[in-house]
Design an enzyme around this catalytic site. Structure first.
Site, short mmCIF file in Angstrom:
data_model
loop_
_atom_site.label_atom_id
_atom_site.label_comp_id
_atom_site.label_asym_id
_atom_site.label_seq_id
_atom_site.Cartn_x
_atom_site.Cartn_y
_atom_site.Cartn_z
N HIS A 158 0.79 -1.23 0.08
CA HIS A 158 0.00 -0.11 -0.11
C HIS A 158 0.88 1.14 0.00
CE1 HIS A 158 -3.44 -2.68 1.40
NE2 HIS A 158 -2.20 -3.15 1.83
N SER A 286 15.12 20.76 -16.50
CA SER A 286 13.71 21.59 -16.77
C SER A 286 14.28 22.84 -17.44
CB SER A 286 13.11 21.81 -15.49
OG SER A 286 12.36 22.96 -15.70
N LYS A 292 16.22 21.35 -11.56
CA LYS A 292 15.64 19.89 -11.57
C LYS A 292 16.55 18.93 -12.55
CE LYS A 292 11.94 18.73 -11.05
NZ LYS A 292 10.60 19.26 -11.59
N GLU A 299 10.05 7.74 -16.99
CA GLU A 299 8.78 8.29 -16.98
C GLU A 299 7.97 7.98 -18.42
OE1 GLU A 299 7.96 12.41 -15.30
OE2 GLU A 299 10.06 12.29 -15.37
#
Ligand code: ARG
Length: 467
Positions: A158, A286, A292, A299
């Site tokens: 979980h 970024s 970043k 992804e």
């Protein structure tokens, strides 16, 4: 203008309308079957000579002509023509232009069994190549685990901290998944590896074609017995696309596995976890936020799962409701097939490369794994060893946890008196439950994340994957 080999030439007064030609062409994507198409044609011609349809010199000129075309295609010099519709007619038309005997090549053959053999040859190679790359990915996971064999992290259910596991154990979970993916791909390969040539358009041929010879020439043979494998029903032979769907399904499940791995990596690389570091070359920045460093490879791998799953749905839907046998709808199968194969190949390759450039941050892992709550189940097992029924032990440990919460102490800092206020079964040795090294050593079952067992599993995989 239609070419002499285009089947329309006799029956029709002219070529199709330009917009029909543009709508129905497949050359823009099936050109990539060119080497399989040449191979299939050479095998077919070889057989036609054996049964007396071609003379030796006709076969020779066809073979040479096809090889010449192959060289030109490989060098990017071949002119694909949209009005010739597909890879089969482009090659045959060009051959016939150069070699008169080319007009005999299509004897006893239809584009229906021709395209079926081409994709089977293509997919067979593709599965073999993917198989090798899947093994590379398994190796990358085993290496990553081995490089950080001492590292323990929390295992999660979980997405809540559950119990401690070796980082390597987590890596090996994916190695197991990939092993099943490999099994599925290899199993699919056996059904791809059947030769449909000789099925003709739908009903075979009245000519005495030697299907077994063609199958043997194209290596459609049983790997154990060496016997040729040919399709056993001409109608099924031209319209079966089950093998593609099986591949698309296995690819979809593989993509789902890669997506789950990606998700773990994305979590781990976040500041909140900080369990791993991915080398700069495998991350992106970024355009706005200078600090970043994003895990885009993971992804994108997660994102590409959507199209691979979509391809499976597209193929299933394509087949549903098709009457026997070949229908032009089937031309729509190739882009989905190519896309699934290309996408999973790329994801597997990039994932392996990225993992080879990934390291574990030992300190944040150790900090997270030192949470004594991870050993609450071990505490219940301690009581079980004192003879307490597990349900009662679960309840007692629950009250120990809430006592720790109330007193604001970590679970392993409670005094013996505090432990004993929950159950008199607790003795002075209760503190040993919280020694992580000992706790890991106690997990001895097959498949458990224990010290010895994880080492054994790593060694087993290292041996199995040794090149
Ligand atoms: N381009 C076609 C396909 O991919 C080849 C087979 C065409 N057969 C036919 N009878 N029109 O399915």
């Amino acid at each position: 203008m239609s070419s002499p080999v285009v089947s329309r030439s006799g029956r029709f007064s002219g070529g199709p309308a330009a917009e029909v030609a543009a709508f129905s062409e497949s050359i823009s994507f099936d050109w990539r079957l060119w080497s399989q198409d040449l191979r299939g044609s050479i095998a077919h011609a070889t057989m036609l000579q054996k049964i007396g349809v071609l003379t030796k010199s006709e076969l020779k000129s066809i073979r040479t002509g096809l090889q010449e075309i192959g060289r030109e295609i490989a060098e990017g010099k071949f002119q694909w023509k949209l009005e010739l519709e597909d890879v089969h007619m482009n090659i045959e038309a060009e051959l016939t232009k150069r070699v008169p005997a080319g007009a005999k090549l299509h004897t006893g053959r239809s584009r229906n069994d021709q395209v079926a053999v081409d994709v089977r040859l293509w997919l067979r190679d593709e599965i073999e190549a993917l198989d090798l790359e899947l093994h590379d990915l398994q190796r990358a996971l085993v290496d990553l685990g081995s490089r950080h064999a001492e590292v323990v992290i929390p295992g999660y259910t979980h997405l809540q901290r559950a119990q401690p596991v070796y980082f390597a154990h987590h890596c090996l979970a994916y190695v197991e998944m990939l092993a099943r993916d490999i099994d599925r791909m290899e199993d699919c390969w056996t059904r791809v590896n059947v030769c449909p040539l000789g099925s003709g358009a739908i009903a075979g041929s009245t000519l005495p074609l030697d299907r077994e010879l063609v199958a043997t020439l194209l290596d459609f043979t049983d790997p154990r017995t060496g016997k040729p494998r040919v399709t056993q029903n001409s109608m099924d032979g031209v319209s079966d696309r089950d093998f593609m769907i099986e591949f698309a399904a296995a690819a979809a499940l593989l993509a789902v596995h890669l997506s789950r791995l990606s998700e773990d990596l994305i979590l781990w690389v976040s500041s909140e976890f900080s369990f791993i570091k991915i080398a700069d070359a495998y991350t992106t920045g970024s355009s706005l936020m200078p600090q970043k460093k994003n895990p885009d490879v993971a992804e994108l791998t997660r994102g590409k799962t959507g199209r691979v799953v979509g391809n499976l749905m597209a193929l299933l839907t394509l087949l549903k409701g098709l009457p026997m046998t070949y229908n032009r709808d089937l031309q729509e199968d190739k882009e989905r097939l190519f896309d699934s194969a290309d996408t999973v190949r790329g994801c597997v390759r990039l994932m392996a490369a990225m993992l080879a450039h990934t390291t574990v941050n030992a300190e944040p892992c150790a900090r997270a794994a030192s949470d004594p709550l991870l050993l609450a189940t071990d505490l219940a097992d301690y009581l079980v060893r004192q003879g307490m029924p597990f349900r009662e032990a679960h309840h007692v440990v629950g009250s120990v946890v809430s006592l720790a919460e109330m007193t604001g102490k970590p679970l392993d800092r409670l005094t013996l008196e505090e432990f004993q206020s929950c159950s008199d079964k607790f003795g002075a040795d209760v503190t040993s439950v919280f020694q992580l090294g000992k706790a890991m050593a106690r997990r001895q079952l097959t498949g458990a994340p224990g010290t010895k067992e994880v080492r054994r599993q790593l060694a087993r995989w290292q041996k199995q994957l040794a090149k």
